[in-house]
Design an enzyme around this catalytic site. Sequence first.
Site, PDB file in Angstrom:
ATOM      1  N   LEU A   1       3.946 -22.498-102.779  1.00 45.10           N
ATOM      2  CA  LEU A   1       3.826 -21.315-103.623  1.00 45.10           C
ATOM      3  C   LEU A   1       5.073 -20.439-103.479  1.00 45.10           C
ATOM      4  CD1 LEU A   1       0.060 -20.664-102.849  1.00 45.10           C
ATOM      5  CD2 LEU A   1       0.994 -21.441-105.033  1.00 45.10           C
ATOM      6  N   ILE A   2       4.892 -19.140-103.416  1.00 52.17           N
ATOM      7  CA  ILE A   2       6.031 -18.234-103.388  1.00 52.17           C
ATOM      8  C   ILE A   2       6.523 -18.018-101.955  1.00 52.17           C
ATOM      9  CG2 ILE A   2       4.636 -16.125-103.185  1.00 52.17           C
ATOM     10  CD1 ILE A   2       6.663 -14.824-105.193  1.00 52.17           C
TER      11      ILE A   2
ATOM     12  N   HIS B   1      13.842 -16.237 -99.368  1.00 52.48           N
ATOM     13  CA  HIS B   1      15.016 -16.676 -98.616  1.00 52.48           C
ATOM     14  C   HIS B   1      16.016 -15.532 -98.611  1.00 52.48           C
ATOM     15  CE1 HIS B   1      13.481 -20.688 -98.504  1.00 52.48           C
ATOM     16  NE2 HIS B   1      13.582 -20.869 -99.796  1.00 52.48           N
TER      17      HIS B   1
ATOM     18  N   ALA C   1       9.340 -22.064 -92.817  1.00 47.27           N
ATOM     19  CA  ALA C   1       8.651 -22.580 -94.005  1.00 47.27           C
ATOM     20  C   ALA C   1       9.173 -23.972 -94.341  1.00 47.27           C
ATOM     21  CB  ALA C   1       8.861 -21.637 -95.187  1.00 47.27           C
TER      22      ALA C   1
ATOM     23  N   GLY D   1       9.116 -26.738 -97.680  1.00 44.77           N
ATOM     24  CA  GLY D   1       8.780 -27.063 -99.065  1.00 44.77           C
ATOM     25  C   GLY D   1       9.725 -28.144 -99.545  1.00 44.77           C
TER      26      GLY D   1
ATOM     27  N   GLY E   1      13.622 -28.313 -98.526  1.00 44.51           N
ATOM     28  CA  GLY E   1      13.593 -28.546 -97.084  1.00 44.51           C
ATOM     29  C   GLY E   1      12.929 -27.465 -96.279  1.00 44.51           C
TER      30      GLY E   1
ATOM     31  N   ALA F   1      13.174 -23.599 -93.917  1.00 44.17           N
ATOM     32  CA  ALA F   1      13.817 -22.288 -93.771  1.00 44.17           C
ATOM     33  C   ALA F   1      13.363 -21.680 -92.462  1.00 44.17           C
ATOM     34  CB  ALA F   1      13.449 -21.392 -94.943  1.00 44.17           C
TER      35      ALA F   1
ATOM     36  N   CYS G   1       3.630 -18.082 -99.360  1.00 43.71           N
ATOM     37  CA  CYS G   1       2.940 -19.373 -99.477  1.00 43.71           C
ATOM     38  C   CYS G   1       1.457 -19.206 -99.796  1.00 43.71           C
ATOM     39  CB  CYS G   1       3.132 -20.220 -98.221  1.00 43.71           C
ATOM     40  SG  CYS G   1       4.880 -20.545 -97.866  1.00 43.71           S
TER      41      CYS G   1
END
Length: 225
Positions: free
Chosen positions: A87-88, A91, A154, A156, A167, A169, A185
Amino acid sequence: MKPLVRVLSLNQMSYQKTYNIQMQVMAKIKELLNKGINSVTDNTLILVEHKPVYTIGIRSKPYEDPLLERRLRTLGADFVHTNRGGLITFHGLGQLVAYPILYLPSFDLNNSIKCYVRRLESTIIDLCKEFGVKSSTMDGLPGVWVANDRKIAAIGIHCSQYVTCHGIAINCNVDLKWFQEIIPCGITDKTVTSLSNELKRDVNINEVMPKLLKSFQTNFNCNFQ
């Protein structure tokens, strides 16, 4: 023979420019595969620090609100739709982002995306251990966590023809206030943390990067070009 992985450090770069580089590397690998050349020599690990940006993944429906995008942009951040899972998320400066562009059959992963994600998780957990921070995964929740309630990194990804992109973060000394503007997320009852927050001292990207490379090299049993 261990697979070779090229390390490409982009320093600070916008999300969109980095995404374009990811797609170029991915397309080059796919082009070789489509020609029947299975000896991939372009496996690449991109390391970057992004300017502030909120990104949403393929499960974007809850966030397709022009008012939300406008509000987040007024904070000084970009807003980008992506093809990654999840989800959201946010970065920004002080966050080390790693994008492995890998052809999975080059690695001992049983051509399994699930196994690939497990290796990414182990890479982060081993990295945190180097700093004396105990972290782990949580059933049903993406990313890597401290004390089961604070997300420190995170994950993703996207995979096509066994070639990965997007990848991980890792929060080093990122300003955690950015995360207060969203539900990272989509998880409502957890918080976000960083290495600096956990250790009560400034831990910057330059300190974390060599430890990440060491952990990645160990977990993926590869050599760096």
